[in-house]
Design an enzyme around this catalytic site. Sequence first.
Site, PDB file in Angstrom:
ATOM      1  N   GLY A  22      98.754 -50.062 -57.046  1.00  0.00           N
ATOM      2  CA  GLY A  22      98.683 -48.711 -56.138  1.00  0.00           C
ATOM      3  C   GLY A  22      97.794 -47.725 -56.872  1.00  0.00           C
ATOM      4  O   GLY A  22      97.779 -46.675 -56.124  1.00  0.00           O
ATOM      5  N   ASN A  51      97.615 -32.113 -48.924  1.00  0.00           N
ATOM      6  CA  ASN A  51      98.211 -33.106 -48.232  1.00  0.00           C
ATOM      7  C   ASN A  51      99.438 -33.731 -47.667  1.00  0.00           C
ATOM      8  O   ASN A  51     100.397 -32.878 -48.447  1.00  0.00           O
ATOM      9  CB  ASN A  51      97.489 -34.494 -49.059  1.00  0.00           C
ATOM     10  CG  ASN A  51      97.455 -35.837 -48.317  1.00  0.00           C
ATOM     11  OD1 ASN A  51      97.114 -35.837 -47.276  1.00  0.00           O
ATOM     12  ND2 ASN A  51      97.561 -36.846 -48.874  1.00  0.00           N
ATOM     13  N   LYS A  52      99.791 -34.542 -46.999  1.00  0.00           N
ATOM     14  CA  LYS A  52     101.099 -34.960 -46.834  1.00  0.00           C
ATOM     15  C   LYS A  52     101.933 -34.071 -45.961  1.00  0.00           C
ATOM     16  O   LYS A  52     103.129 -33.710 -46.144  1.00  0.00           O
ATOM     17  CB  LYS A  52     101.973 -35.190 -48.248  1.00  0.00           C
ATOM     18  CG  LYS A  52     101.369 -36.304 -48.924  1.00  0.00           C
ATOM     19  CD  LYS A  52     102.169 -36.752 -50.143  1.00  0.00           C
ATOM     20  CE  LYS A  52     101.508 -37.710 -50.900  1.00  0.00           C
ATOM     21  NZ  LYS A  52     102.386 -38.238 -51.986  1.00  0.00           N
ATOM     22  N   GLY A 107      97.561 -39.216 -53.050  1.00  0.00           N
ATOM     23  CA  GLY A 107      97.004 -39.825 -51.697  1.00  0.00           C
ATOM     24  C   GLY A 107      95.522 -39.613 -51.730  1.00  0.00           C
ATOM     25  O   GLY A 107      95.074 -39.787 -50.667  1.00  0.00           O
ATOM     26  N   HIS A 124      96.022 -40.827 -63.038  1.00  0.00           N
ATOM     27  CA  HIS A 124      96.996 -40.583 -64.127  1.00  0.00           C
ATOM     28  C   HIS A 124      96.406 -40.031 -65.429  1.00  0.00           C
ATOM     29  O   HIS A 124      95.052 -39.895 -65.629  1.00  0.00           O
ATOM     30  CB  HIS A 124      97.101 -42.386 -64.839  1.00  0.00           C
ATOM     31  CG  HIS A 124      98.157 -42.423 -65.775  1.00  0.00           C
ATOM     32  ND1 HIS A 124      97.649 -42.508 -67.199  1.00  0.00           N
ATOM     33  CD2 HIS A 124      99.410 -42.644 -65.500  1.00  0.00           C
ATOM     34  CE1 HIS A 124      99.031 -42.633 -67.873  1.00  0.00           C
ATOM     35  NE2 HIS A 124      99.926 -42.618 -66.757  1.00  0.00           N
TER      36      HIS A 124
END
Length: 777
Positions: free
Chosen positions: A220, A313-314, A200, A263
């Site tokens: 994305g 996060n999340k 994110g 990545h």
Amino acid sequence: MATSEAKVDTQENTKKTSEPNKNAVKKPKAKPAAKAKDVPKKGPGQKALAAMREQLRKNQEETLKVEQEEDERIRKLEEAETARELQLQREKEKKEKKKIRDKERKQKLKAEGKFLTGKQLFERARARTLLESLQQGTVLANNKTEKSEDSDKAEEGESSTSESETETTEEEAPKVNIRSTGDKELRAAIVCVLGHVDTGKTKILDKLRRTNVQDSEAGGITQQIGATNVPLTAIQEQIRVVKEMNKVDLKVPGLLIIDTPGHESFSNLRNRGSSLCDIAILVVDIMHGLEPQTIESIQILKSKRVPFVVALNKIDRLYNWKSMQRRDIRDILKAQETGTQMEFEKRSEEVIVAFAEQGLNAALFYKNPDARTYVSLVPTSAITGEGMGNLLALIMEYCQNMLAKRLQFCEELQATVLEVKAISGLGTTIDVILVNGYLREGETMILAGTEGPIVTQIRSLLMPQPMKELRVKNAYVEYKEVKAAQGVKIAAKDLEKAIAGLNLRIASRPEDVDVCREEVAKDFHSALSTIKLQERGVYVQASTLGSLEALLEFLRTSKIPFCNIRIGPVVRKDVVKASAMLEHDPQYAVILAFDVKIERDAQEMADSVGVRIFQADIIYHLFDKFTAYREELKQRKRNEFKDIAVFPCKLKVMPQFVFNSRDPIVCGVMVEAGIVKVGTPICVPSKEFINVGIVTSIENNHKPVDSARKGQEVCVKIENVPGETPKLFGRHFDETDMLVSKITRQSIDACKDYFRDDLLKSDWALMVELKKTFEIL
């Protein structure tokens, strides 16, 4: 009558051939051993024992794998520590040598009466600056405050002299940058966002600037480094929910946030991004903890000693989470149900333990006992925006308290080219991160290019509107001068062949151009010198140096060799170079074009000569295309050479299961070594290498199979080679003779080139043994 007898004879032969297959390779049953009274009647069955042995073997393999991974991790840590200690030792020796030289020079200047104090040094430099300003028709700003600033700087000069007695000569006037802004002025802090893919990172920035950049990213996933200018007004609006920050006088003029790819292949880009930053945001998914690229990012930050905060996060994915926007995250957590709070505490504790395993202390920011020794965790949600105010407030607090000295503005230019991009109406432009100093319209800049250093004048300095991403096409605002720290787009001539990833330089005088050219060329060659090419491999092209490094790292880990590299679009010259592989290894007559365009004449030439060009803007899509192409080629070659490739095998005839002794020979065999396949030619080395025939079928437990490996007992049918005299079991060979596959030089080469993965290490050992038996060179 003879015909009928022949039919009967044929039927009998057929019956002999088929009937034994019902119980092929069945051994006589051994008499059961006498049972003792005290021995249990029945133990675990063969299947259960085999399953237990298989499970034990898997457990041992897993244990060995874990031990090997741990050994490798420890080895890498030791190597990194050794390299760091060596670097510190070199820096220490360098400082000692410089100290000795400075001391000797100072003594010499004192003896000649040419030594200047820090105050004299400053006054001379200030006079020169004033003179230059007057000659250019400019007036120094803030005349009223000039005296107070001069006194401050004079005191600074005296203190610096007392510490490190700076010296100079009257003939060699000092070239120093006068900070007209004063020591207390701070530049915008550069914040680098790091973390695992899909945690994110870009979504957090989208929430901050109220944009939707991530949806425009290829797949994305961020493929390049992007930069966002965040002004102080936007920060103040976000941190309004944090009560203790309302009374704080913010001195940092804003933030420049850099978003890096997550990545694994983009470690070079993350490394470069962290080299530019003052403080980092490490994004961690609270539901998954520290993932591989998160750990790698931690190692980068630790090696570069960059302070960072963690965006946990999340949190909106926690069980039964109730969203409450525009509130302090501490109040939001307190308002959640007991079960939600318990899950949050559990998952945050797991993250803290994971940080401890990486050698770092961590704590929730509102429980942090010492910000200098503990990493602060800030709960956030990139979807709802919760916790963003607390995250920005903590970053601003760190910048003003811990990084004030680092963020002092300096006029010495420090700028890095992030990306080269063609913009409609502007031509080819470069995106630059200006860390320190100024950039002015009309200045001569020197930067790296694919065909050597590029010298050009700055035509326009463009910046996106505040809170907009530098990579996203916006209505840009033009400036005559840009002051650090900023992300700026530069329009100029001859930028088509510019290379991203390296520093640019400004030549203030014509005589400085050649010096800057040499420095830029040295930087470029130094960056490429670390890339090792191979004699045979694919041709690789990318849009930037960082993208090229990322793609090469991906190919290296995927064991795909590369023989040539270039930065820029694919042109005819690239196709010519790639076509050289057609003579050596056609599977590598390929150009992998990452995030670059392909010229039409280059594509036409590639189609005509047989060079394949694969283009993609996502790194693994490019890899998938090439892998599929190589697999297609491999399968085509396997089909072409399947009759030539002969797998090695040793077979021992089981005399009690010889069902037909002559053309075709049908018998039971034990595979002593290697692998026997349908189509394998069989010979007998002990009988002058006579050819028995070719294996045309294999049965195991009455079921046809294509092959059998070492240890298996199967029934084989060996048919005579057309044109040769049929061989008879019992006359030409018997059960004492070993049957082996008949290999040749051509069959060995075919196995190496197209069937290597089908053979085990033991099979290749047998191949070597048979090679000696058949005296093949």
